[in-house]
Design an enzyme around this catalytic site. Structure first.
Site, PDB file in Angstrom:
ATOM      1  N   HIS A 263      77.802  12.641  12.891  1.00  0.00           N
ATOM      2  CA  HIS A 263      78.260  13.048  11.561  1.00  0.00           C
ATOM      3  C   HIS A 263      79.302  12.065  11.016  1.00  0.00           C
ATOM      4  CE1 HIS A 263      79.325  16.136   8.477  1.00  0.00           C
ATOM      5  NE2 HIS A 263      80.490  15.514   8.525  1.00  0.00           N
ATOM      6  N   GLU A 264      80.343  11.845  11.799  1.00  0.00           N
ATOM      7  CA  GLU A 264      81.425  10.980  11.302  1.00  0.00           C
ATOM      8  C   GLU A 264      80.937   9.542  11.124  1.00  0.00           C
ATOM      9  OE1 GLU A 264      83.889  12.403  10.064  1.00  0.00           O
ATOM     10  OE2 GLU A 264      83.676  14.366  11.022  1.00  0.00           O
TER      11      GLU A 264
END
Ligand code: ZN
Length: 499
Positions: A263-264
């Site tokens: 995600h990041e």
């Protein structure tokens, strides 16, 4: 040339803001708790300097003169875009008095530590006075900004420029109508998926190794970025060439770090992909939180929770964690990472129930801003709404109203952008596949460059040159829609749960 003077001035402003971002990153990753008060003063000073540069009469004069210089230029040129963004920022910032900006920065910096303690001790009352102060300052800010229809418009506009509360409500109503029956159908077939294999022993060093390998394959550049630990994972950047992602590890649960890192990295690749010639300017950032979240959710979910991806990567994962995964088939693992059920923690929620977590927050924030809900009644209201939307009641406030970092940071009106990002992630991905039908096959071979290049060309490189509406319209030919997202979810979950 006023344009050159304006650029120099905005570059200084950008430097102050990026320096403040370094202090903010340090606060959440490295700083001992004792540093909180000094850090609040330091960030307060930097926000004051930034606000003074931003709102100076001289800045306003340079913008007016620069507007004349760019009047004949192509709308899409860097210079014309810079002046448009500068004018918007100036108008917004000059609405806020410096003492209010400093008060917000200092209060939210102190509130972070109080929130950490309150969550750790499951003690909402410890956090309540801070939260009351934050909402009080937010009310003052909204009065300064002004709004078209409801106070919440002014807040939403800070994170998703041009998006009215009314439109978010409309999208959420559409979503809710389709999500609720899907959640119900899945609940009735709950036995079809067992995710116990995810809750086994996964040594942390191997988790880190695998996560960094995956996001390197995605295209996150560790020569222009790094990953560290944080209580509440986030991504920040000091330049397109220095992007920081963070994660957290659970030795007995593979999900938080694995999918958190994917995600990041999606956020990080967006920032790393901004054109180098925009880097030293106010255009050198992603255009909105919704567009940002479309990138993180695409790499986390559409790519990272797909059958194709795991067809390629599962043997490597299995080799790294033989104790946990020996004898577990790729199909069992694929279904486990996509198990859907009502849960308490938003960041751990599956793709089907996730947006319901957002709707809870969206409605509570509006109720507070409209004066219909007092902070002291917030935990009870949270639990009631949670039961209404997800059918479960959090056993305590740490797993309920205290779970998110956002309110302690003064980020009110921010949550809806997560759902807008979910919707956009599918719209953008569909468009990329429409133009490059080989993308799913490439993902199944562990190759991601066609997708990443498409994102770079169509989204990343532009930074903040275009408003989110302009960008979405330009890339997809339409506005944010619920249809593609619901089609994606329904197809995926019909297969997983044999609906
Ligand atoms: Zn995100």
């Amino acid at each position: 040339m006023s344009l050159d003077e304006l650029k120099a001035r905005l570059s200084e402003l950008n430097n102050v803001n990026r320096a403040a971002a370094i202090l903010g990153w340090d606060q959440q990753t490295m700083m001992p708790p004792g540093g909180a008060e000094a850090r609040a003063r330091q960030l307060g000073t930097l926000s004051k300097i930034a606000h003074e540069i931003q709102t100076a009469d001289e800045t306003g004069r340079l913008i007016e003169d620069a507007k004349k210089e760019v009047a004949g230029m192509d709308y899409e040129s860097d210079d014309a875009a810079l002046v448009r963004a500068a004018e918007y920022d100036y108008e917004q910032a000059t609405k806020l008095p410096t003492d209010l900006v400093v008060a917000i920065t200092e209060t939210t910096t102190l509130a972070h530590e109080v929130w950490v303690e309150a969550r750790a001790n499951n003690d909402f009352e410890h956090f309540r006075p801070m939260l009351e102060k934050i909402f009080d300052l937010t009310h003052q800010m909204v009065e300064c900004f002004g709004y078209k229809e409801v106070p919440y418009d002014a807040l939403l506009d800070q994170y998703e420029r041009g998006m009215p509360t009314r439109e978010v409500k409309r999208l959420f109503d559409e979503l809710k109508q389709e999500l609720v029956p899907l959640v119900k159908a899945i609940a009735e077939n709950q036995d079809a998926v067992d995710d116990s294999v995810l809750h086994r022993s996964y040594p942390i060093d191997k988790q880190r190794e695998f996560g960094e390998k995956v996001v390197s394959a995605y295209g996150f550049d560790f020569k222009r970025g790094r990953q560290d630990l944080a209580v509440h994972p986030f991504c920040t950047h000091f330049s397109a060439n220095d992007v920081r992602i963070t994660t957290r590890f659970d030795p007995n649960w593979i999900n938080p770090a694995l999918f958190g890192t994917m995600h990041e990295s999606g956020h990080g690749m967006y920032e790393q992909g901004v054109a180098q010639n925009l880097d030293n300017s106010i255009l050198g950032s992603g255009t909105s939180l919704g567009v940002h979240e479309s990138q993180s959710r695409m790499w986390e979910n559409i790519v990272g929770r797909s059958r194709g991806f795991w067809g390629h990567f599962y043997p490597e994962l299995q080799a790294l964690f033989p104790d946990a995964l020996n004898g577990v088939t790729v199909d069992t693992f694929y279904k486990a990472i996509n198990k859907s059920y009502p849960s308490f923690i938003r960041v751990e929620a599956d793709e089907v129930t996730y947006n319901l977590h957002i709707m809870v927050r969206f409605e509570l924030e509006q109720a507070i801003m409209n004066g219909e809900l007092a902070i002291k009644d917030l935990p009870a209201a949270w639990n009631a709404k949670f039961e209404d939307y997800l059918g479960i009641v959090p056993p305590n406030d740490a797993q309920g109203v205290l779970q998110d970092v956002h309110w302690s940071s003064g980020l009110i009106g921010y949550f809806p952008t997560y759902s807008l990002g979910n919707l956009l992630s599918v719209q953008f991905y569909d468009k990329a596949v429409q133009e490059h039908p080989e993308i799913p096959n490439e993902i199944a071979r562990g190759k991601f460059d066609t997708l990443l290049n498409w994102l770079r060309v169509n989204i990343h490189q532009h930074g903040r040159k275009f408003t989110p509406q302009e960008l979405v319209q330009h890339v997809t030919g339409t506005s944010i829609q619920t249809g593609p997202f619901m089609r994606y979810l329904t197809e995926k979950y019909t297969d997983i749960y044999n609906l």
